[in-house]
Scaffold this motif. Structure first.
Motif: not given
Length: 122
Positions: A108-119
């Motif tokens: 359902g999504y066309n665009y994505w970010g690069q991501g961010t790490q959660v630890t």
């Protein structure tokens, strides 16, 4: 083309909180449903939360229901994910996504970010 930039990830102890932000470049941000997904090492990407274009409807994965809150500020072109009572199993790279359909599926999504790490440490 919509550009998405996530921020707010980091290292936190179990039981702690983090707020992720995702800023969009698109001035018609209000036209998009937004979602958060995550991917842990060695696992497939999974749905976390989603919000409709108008922010009237929200969806959550069972694993985060009651702990995470998604919100959308159309005036600031930003979507947020407030994460409380974090657990070690929440450790992952978190991605935000924009699309006209939205919902629980990444289709359902066309665009994505690069991501961010959660630890989350135990």
């Amino acid at each position: 083309q919509v550009q998405l930039v996530e921020s707010g990830g980091g290292l936190v102890q179990a039981g702690g909180s983090l707020r992720l932000s995702c800023a969009a470049s698109e001035r018609t941000f209000s036209s998009y449903a937004m979602g958060w997904f995550r991917q842990a090492p060695g696992k497939e990407r999974e749905f976390v939360a989603a919000i409709s274009r108008s922010a009237a409807i929200t969806y959550y994965a069972n694993s985060v229901e009651g702990r995470f809150t998604i919100s959308k500020d159309n005036a600031k072109n930003t979507v947020y994910l407030q994460m409380n009572s974090l657990k070690p199993e929440d450790t992952a790279v978190y991605f935000c996504a924009a699309g006209f359909l939205g919902g629980r599926s990444d289709r359902g999504y066309n665009y994505w970010g690069q991501g961010t790490q959660v630890t989350v440490s135990s």
